[in-house]
Write a protein that holds these residues in place. Structure first.
Motif, PDB file in Angstrom:
ATOM      1  N   THR A  72      43.190  46.140  48.156  1.00 24.12           N
ATOM      2  CA  THR A  72      42.090  46.851  48.826  1.00 24.12           C
ATOM      3  C   THR A  72      41.432  45.983  49.911  1.00 24.12           C
ATOM      4  OG1 THR A  72      41.689  47.841  46.666  1.00 24.12           O
ATOM      5  CG2 THR A  72      40.103  48.343  48.380  1.00 24.12           C
ATOM      6  N   ASP A 175      47.321  53.969  51.353  1.00 24.79           N
ATOM      7  CA  ASP A 175      47.283  53.165  50.130  1.00 24.79           C
ATOM      8  C   ASP A 175      48.079  53.875  49.038  1.00 24.79           C
ATOM      9  OD1 ASP A 175      46.618  51.070  48.463  1.00 24.79           O
ATOM     10  OD2 ASP A 175      44.707  51.937  47.844  1.00 24.79           O
ATOM     11  N   GLU A 176      48.729  53.092  48.207  1.00 22.80           N
ATOM     12  CA  GLU A 176      49.532  53.631  47.100  1.00 22.80           C
ATOM     13  C   GLU A 176      50.522  54.680  47.605  1.00 22.80           C
ATOM     14  OE1 GLU A 176      48.132  53.760  43.328  1.00 22.80           O
ATOM     15  OE2 GLU A 176      46.505  52.345  43.648  1.00 22.80           O
TER      16      GLU A 176
HETATM   17 MG    MG Z   1      44.976  49.505  45.103  1.00 27.32          MG
END
Ligand code: MG
Ligand code: ADP
Length: 233
Positions: A72, A175-176
């Motif tokens: 993050t 993200d992801e």
């Molecule tokens: Mg993460």
């Protein structure tokens, strides 16, 4: 000292499978703004995790590192620095979009960004499914510099919210990415790519680097030919 580092490493590992490994590098050695540095100090982060690649250069990147390894901050810090350096104001609209696979992750990521941006003047918000579109549209009209979103709702706003200004988008962060693909958001993502400015940085993060994720990354990177591509880890 070493003891502190161990303590922090334990904290990073807490509640995660596998866990992140802190390096001996310090946040205080990064070339980042005093505004971000101060916020990081207040969050009690001292050492970098191993998933802090150099995203400041504007490269397209696919980064994969295991859950809990601090991804993050690895994408938010460069994104916030980018907005700060470009002196983004609300009237400039959205400069960074972070796409997350779930509402919970979008809110979590937004909350970390909010802490990191405590001393910055740039604006942020999130748009997620299951909430009132019009309330979100009323926020977007004010100019949201960093926007965190789930794929379906982001696409909805790109299509229907005329006051959503994303002409100056500099960076798209996914993200992801592995989870986004698992949840059948691939078609939504392709529709999203079609609408966003091409001359931007694209950063993908993923816990696993599957063939599908690599193909997806190559597809998104293929939209801006002149950029350097990097597959890391
Ligand atoms: Mg993460
Ligand atoms: P990932 O996305 O790679 O799974 P996160 O970014 O969610 O990992 O971070 C996992 C946990 O580690 C979070 O609780 C976060 O607060 C903590 N953390 C992240 N970076 C650091 C750091 N540099 N020092 C200490 N704790 C950290």
């Amino acid at each position: 000292g070493m003891e502190d580092k161990d303590k922090i490493a334990k904290k990073v590992n807490k509640g995660n499978n596998g866990g992140g490994i802190l390096t001996s590098k310090l946040f205080s050695d990064l070339y980042i703004s005093d505004l971000t540095a101060k916020a990081i100090r207040e969050m009690n982060y001292t050492h970098l995790t191993e998933s802090m690649p150099n995203l400041m250069l504007g490269n397209d990147v696919l980064g994969s590192a295991k859950t809990g390894s601090g991804k993050t901050l690895a994408f938010l810090i460069p994104a916030i620095e980018l907005l700060h350096k470009a002196c983004f104001m609300p009237r400039n609209g959205t400069g960074v979009i972070v796409v997350c696979p779930t509402r919970e992750l979008a809110i979590q990521t937004h909350n970390v960004a909010k802490e990191l941006m405590k001393y910055h003047s740039q604006t942020l918000a999130y748009v997620i499914g299951g909430t009132n579109m019009r309330n979100e549209a009323n926020q977007l009209v004010k100019g949201i510099n960093l926007l965190v979103a789930t794929p379906g709702r982001l696409l909805d706003h790109l299509r229907n919210t005329t006051s959503f200004n994303y002409k100056r988008l500099k960076c798209l962060i996914i993200d992801e990415a592995d989870r986004i693909l698992e949840q059948n958001f691939e078609e939504d993502m392709k529709q999203i790519f079609k609408r966003l400015p091409r001359d931007r940085q694209t950063v993908l993060f993923s816990a696993t680097q599957t063939q599908k994720v690599v193909e997806f990354a190559n597809f998104t990177f293929g939209q801006n030919e002149e950029r350097q591509r990097k597959l890391v880890y």
